[in-house]
Design a protein around this motif. Structure first.
Motif, mmCIF file in Angstrom:
data_model
loop_
_atom_site.group_PDB
_atom_site.id
_atom_site.type_symbol
_atom_site.label_atom_id
_atom_site.label_comp_id
_atom_site.label_asym_id
_atom_site.label_seq_id
_atom_site.Cartn_x
_atom_site.Cartn_y
_atom_site.Cartn_z
ATOM 1 N N LYS A 71 -12.782 8.356 -6.727
ATOM 2 C CA LYS A 71 -11.442 7.402 -6.573
ATOM 3 C C LYS A 71 -10.966 7.260 -8.067
ATOM 4 C CE LYS A 71 -12.879 4.696 -2.513
ATOM 5 N NZ LYS A 71 -13.315 3.437 -2.230
ATOM 6 N N GLN A 103 0.888 -1.119 0.066
ATOM 7 C CA GLN A 103 -0.046 0.099 -0.053
ATOM 8 C C GLN A 103 0.670 1.385 -0.077
ATOM 9 O OE1 GLN A 103 -2.400 -0.145 3.397
ATOM 10 N NE2 GLN A 103 -4.201 -1.472 2.309
ATOM 11 N N VAL A 123 -8.628 10.278 -8.935
ATOM 12 C CA VAL A 123 -7.652 9.898 -8.216
ATOM 13 C C VAL A 123 -6.751 9.161 -8.847
ATOM 14 C CG1 VAL A 123 -6.453 9.208 -6.238
ATOM 15 C CG2 VAL A 123 -8.591 10.882 -6.007
ATOM 16 N N ARG A 124 -7.096 7.802 -9.311
ATOM 17 C CA ARG A 124 -6.455 6.843 -10.169
ATOM 18 C C ARG A 124 -5.864 7.227 -11.236
ATOM 19 N NH1 ARG A 124 -6.423 2.870 -13.772
ATOM 20 N NH2 ARG A 124 -5.318 0.902 -13.213
ATOM 21 N N ALA A 153 -2.971 9.715 -10.719
ATOM 22 C CA ALA A 153 -1.691 9.262 -10.161
ATOM 23 C C ALA A 153 -1.110 8.395 -11.206
ATOM 24 C CB ALA A 153 -2.389 7.875 -9.001
ATOM 25 N N LEU A 161 -4.880 9.561 1.308
ATOM 26 C CA LEU A 161 -5.307 8.417 0.335
ATOM 27 C C LEU A 161 -4.483 7.203 0.994
ATOM 28 C CD1 LEU A 161 -4.985 9.989 -3.026
ATOM 29 C CD2 LEU A 161 -7.024 9.685 -1.704
ATOM 30 N N THR A 162 -5.393 5.881 1.011
ATOM 31 C CA THR A 162 -4.740 4.659 0.808
ATOM 32 C C THR A 162 -5.003 3.891 -0.370
ATOM 33 O OG1 THR A 162 -5.416 4.100 3.258
ATOM 34 C CG2 THR A 162 -4.868 2.284 1.978
ATOM 35 N N ILE A 163 -3.713 3.790 -1.029
ATOM 36 C CA ILE A 163 -3.863 3.187 -2.378
ATOM 37 C C ILE A 163 -2.988 1.725 -2.338
ATOM 38 C CG2 ILE A 163 -2.587 3.466 -4.675
ATOM 39 C CD1 ILE A 163 -2.675 6.507 -4.161
ATOM 40 N N LEU A 177 -2.571 -0.066 -9.614
ATOM 41 C CA LEU A 177 -3.226 0.964 -8.634
ATOM 42 C C LEU A 177 -4.561 0.959 -8.481
ATOM 43 C CD1 LEU A 177 -1.235 4.476 -8.292
ATOM 44 C CD2 LEU A 177 -3.663 4.073 -8.378
ATOM 45 N N GLN A 178 -4.876 0.800 -7.268
ATOM 46 C CA GLN A 178 -6.353 0.992 -6.867
ATOM 47 C C GLN A 178 -6.452 1.914 -5.503
ATOM 48 O OE1 GLN A 178 -7.475 -3.118 -5.840
ATOM 49 N NE2 GLN A 178 -7.457 -3.570 -8.197
ATOM 50 N N VAL A 179 -7.396 3.005 -5.638
ATOM 51 C CA VAL A 179 -7.654 3.671 -4.723
ATOM 52 C C VAL A 179 -8.452 3.131 -3.686
ATOM 53 C CG1 VAL A 179 -8.302 5.955 -3.648
ATOM 54 C CG2 VAL A 179 -7.143 5.914 -6.029
ATOM 55 N N THR A 223 -0.839 8.251 1.513
ATOM 56 C CA THR A 223 -0.420 9.714 1.073
ATOM 57 C C THR A 223 -1.055 10.721 2.169
ATOM 58 O OG1 THR A 223 -2.414 10.558 -0.115
ATOM 59 C CG2 THR A 223 -0.620 9.198 -1.337
#
Length: 181
Positions: free
Chosen positions: A79, A16, A82-83, A86, A32-34, A62-64, A19
């Motif tokens: 989400k 993980q 955000v993905r 990123a 965020l937790t990715i 990558l997954q939010v 951020t």
């Protein structure tokens, strides 16, 4: 001396990225937790000593997972945005993988210190990872917590409102995995 190999994937653990937020409008942003859903770690052993380790992460996986804080809860469509942001910041088409290769592994009181090279966004830098190893009955539980400064790898942290709200430059990578004895 016997040589063996461990192969670990996301089925045996998780990787993980956590951020933070910065700037004058930081209270509006989400921490965020990715999750990186596709990765593999290969560890080579000589007898009872690990002699090399390599981690390869597929950036497109990558997954939010969630966003904490902010003015409103992070929604499903947000989400996705955000993905997308990123993956754009990491330039996934040009740099589809993140790698870490440990050339030197030393035993510590709580596990191992891995000294090697990490490559993110086409930039390689030296990296030390302190890997904690715990005996949990029939399995070894490994964990590491590693700070990474995005700009050191040429990654520009995402920002809004002319920089008044931005992802913190330093993110934290959390790794956990289990391997049967």
């Amino acid at each position: 001396m016997t040589e063996t190999a461990w192969k670990l994937t996301a089925a045996e653990g998780e990787l993980q990225i956590l951020t933070g937020v910065g700037g004058p409008a930081a209270k509006m942003g989400h921490r965020l937790t990715i999750a990186m859903a596709s990765w593999r770690a290969d560890v080579q052993w000589r007898g009872k000593q690990p002699v090399s380790a390599e981690l390869v992460v597929d950036v497109d996986s990558l997954q939010v997972v969630k966003g904490e804080g902010g003015v409103t809860p992070l929604t499903g469509p947000e989400k996705g945005v955000v993905r997308s942001n990123a993956l754009k910041a990491l330039d996934v088409k040009k740099y589809p993988q993140i790698t870490f290769s440990a050339e030197d592994i030393d035993k510590t009181a709580t596990g191992y210190r891995l000294t090697g090279t990490v490559e993110i966004h086409g930039t390689s830098r030296p990296q030390i990872v302190d890997l904690a190893v715990e005996d949990s009955g029939g399995v070894w539980v490994m964990s590491a917590d590693v700070p990474v400064v995005q700009t050191q790898f040429g990654v520009k942290p995402y920002s809004l409102f002319v920089g008044s709200l931005k992802v913190a430059d330093e993110v934290n990578l959390k790794f956990t995995a289990r391997h049967p004895k």
